[in-house]
Design an enzyme around this catalytic site. Structure first.
Site, short mmCIF file in Angstrom:
data_model
loop_
_atom_site.label_atom_id
_atom_site.label_comp_id
_atom_site.label_asym_id
_atom_site.label_seq_id
_atom_site.Cartn_x
_atom_site.Cartn_y
_atom_site.Cartn_z
N GLY A 11 0.84 -1.21 0.00
CA GLY A 11 0.00 0.00 0.00
C GLY A 11 0.87 1.25 0.00
N ARG A 72 1.27 -5.00 -5.15
CA ARG A 72 1.49 -6.22 -4.37
C ARG A 72 1.73 -7.29 -5.43
NH1 ARG A 72 -3.03 -3.75 -1.21
NH2 ARG A 72 -2.05 -2.95 0.67
N ASP A 103 5.34 -4.91 6.29
CA ASP A 103 5.82 -6.25 6.65
C ASP A 103 5.90 -7.21 5.46
OD1 ASP A 103 6.40 -6.01 9.30
OD2 ASP A 103 4.47 -6.76 10.02
N THR A 125 4.13 2.74 5.62
CA THR A 125 2.71 2.35 5.65
C THR A 125 1.98 3.29 6.59
OG1 THR A 125 1.12 0.72 6.47
CG2 THR A 125 3.33 0.54 7.33
N ASP A 127 -0.36 2.57 8.47
CA ASP A 127 -0.95 1.87 9.62
C ASP A 127 -0.13 1.95 10.91
OD1 ASP A 127 -2.88 1.14 7.86
OD2 ASP A 127 -2.45 -1.00 7.88
N ASP A 129 1.97 -0.25 11.80
CA ASP A 129 1.78 -1.61 12.34
C ASP A 129 3.03 -2.47 12.26
OD1 ASP A 129 1.85 -1.86 9.61
OD2 ASP A 129 0.16 -3.22 9.47
N ARG A 171 -6.09 -2.47 9.43
CA ARG A 171 -6.64 -3.82 9.36
C ARG A 171 -6.36 -4.61 10.64
NH1 ARG A 171 -5.35 -5.83 3.57
NH2 ARG A 171 -3.47 -4.72 4.20
O1 F6P Z 1 -1.80 -1.12 4.90
C1 F6P Z 1 -2.36 0.08 4.52
C2 F6P Z 1 -3.84 -0.07 4.25
O2 F6P Z 1 -4.34 1.19 3.87
C3 F6P Z 1 -4.66 -0.65 5.39
O3 F6P Z 1 -4.99 0.27 6.38
C4 F6P Z 1 -5.86 -1.18 4.65
O4 F6P Z 1 -6.43 -2.24 5.37
C5 F6P Z 1 -5.29 -1.64 3.35
O5 F6P Z 1 -4.07 -0.97 3.18
C6 F6P Z 1 -6.17 -1.41 2.17
O6 F6P Z 1 -5.57 -1.99 1.06
P1 F6P Z 1 -5.97 -1.70 -0.45
O7 F6P Z 1 -5.16 -0.54 -0.90
O8 F6P Z 1 -5.57 -2.96 -1.15
O9 F6P Z 1 -7.42 -1.41 -0.52
#
Ligand code: F6P
Length: 320
Positions: A11, A72, A103, A125, A127, A129, A171
């Site tokens: 992300g 990804r 991670d 990120t 998050d 996290d 998440r």
């Molecule tokens: O890890 C960053 C994040 O924004 C999370 O908070 C969220 O759950 C996820 O990515 C959303 O992913 P995507 O961009 O695939 O919708």
């Protein structure tokens, strides 16, 4: 001179551009050649890389997103994919790769190291996290965006004497929820790390607040708690207070990075190149207090994440 590459993966997060810029500029200042890899690990699989110079990273620091794009990459997450990427690096003379991501991206970096390419991870990120670091690039910008958005939601919530349930990202991690909850004066904040009781933590609290004259309510919920719409409907049914759900979503991932994100990203990007220049490999750059440090990637990935119980207590005491 040594040749290195930089990529952003997973992300995106505001501040990734400052990290890329710092890697490119530091590398050049150490006399290295540096490639920018497009769309995360995919760029190593498709040969999509471009040679960077001082000017390649001009005028990107103030922008959200990532100028190198991101992805990804399921193909990279196979032994064949890792080997293909490592072979491509060898073909190009790329001896080291700086990976800016979370991670999942660090697991990729560890695997690429196993295939003979030196890798350094930089935590990017929104998050926050990642266990080994107190801070991840993008977190501050996301917090400030969420805070501003919830302030706006409060205006309309107040005008209508409503309850607004706002879902913020995260998440597996309640850090965005906990901090924005405190910053916007939420009546309750729900995080995945702490189980909640609907009657005690929401309904009773709302009724108690109502008795003190309160007529509008903001509840902040981390994405990882889930079922935001359903929760909102239950609140309305249980309290009779008109309730609305808002999922803030990807707005939290964009926008011009704050000063903190730009500066931390710049320091981390520099540190990553310094590590490669000193012959280090398989490390993750991290922030401890205000210091930039680094850890072995495998050790970093195995560290348990510590939830800030103290901050949670502060939040619980202040929200009413
Ligand atoms: O890890 C960053 C994040 O924004 C999370 O908070 C969220 O759950 C996820 O990515 C959303 O992913 P995507 O961009 O695939 O919708």
């Amino acid at each position: 001179a040594k040749t290195i590459a930089v990529l952003t993966s997973g992300g995106d997060a505001p501040g990734m551009n400052a990290a890329v810029r710092a890697v490119v500029r530091s590398a050049i200042s150490f006399g290295m050649n540096v490639y920018g890899v497009m769309r995360g690990y995919n760029g190593l699989l498709n040969g999509d890389v471009k040679e960077m110079n001082m000017r390649s990273v001009s005028d990107i620091m103030q922008h959200g997103g990532t100028a190198l794009f991101t992805a990804r990459s399921p193909e990279f997450n196979t032994p064949e994919g890792v080997k293909k990427a490592a072979d491509f690096c060898r073909e190009k003379g790329i001896e080291g790769v700086v990976v800016v991501g979370g991670d999942g991206s660090f697991r990729g970096a560890r695997d690429l190291c196993g295939a003979g390419i030196s890798c350094i991870g930089v935590p990017g990120t929104i998050d926050n996290d990642i266990a080994c670091t107190d801070y991840t690039i993008g977190y501050d910008t996301a917090l400030n965006t969420a805070m501003e958005m919830i302030d706006r939601i409060r205006d309309t919530t107040e005008s209508h004497d409503r309850c607004s349930v706002v879902e913020v990202m995260g998440r597996r991690c309640g850090d965005i929820a906990l901090n924005t909850g405190i910053a916007v004066g939420a009546m309750a904040t729900l995080v995945p790390e702490v189980p909640y009781d609907f009657e005690r933590d929401i309904v009773e609290r709302m009724k108690a607040a109502q008795r003190t004259g309160k007529r509008h309510y903001i509840i902040v919920v981390a994405e990882g708690v889930g079922h935001t719409q359903e929760l909102t409907e239950r609140i309305q049914a249980a309290t009779g207070i008109e309730s609305r759900a808002t999922v803030l979503g990807h707005v939290q991932r964009g926008g011009s990075p704050t000063l903190r994100d730009r500066v931390v990203a710049s320091r981390m990007g520099y540190h990553a190149v310094e590590l490669l220049n000193n012959g280090a490999s398989n490390r993750v750059v991290a922030m401890k207090g205000e210091q930039i440090v680094d850890f072995d990637i495998t050790e970093a990935l195995n560290m348990p994440r510590i939830f800030d119980e103290n901050l949670y207590r502060v939040s619980a005491r202040l929200s009413i």
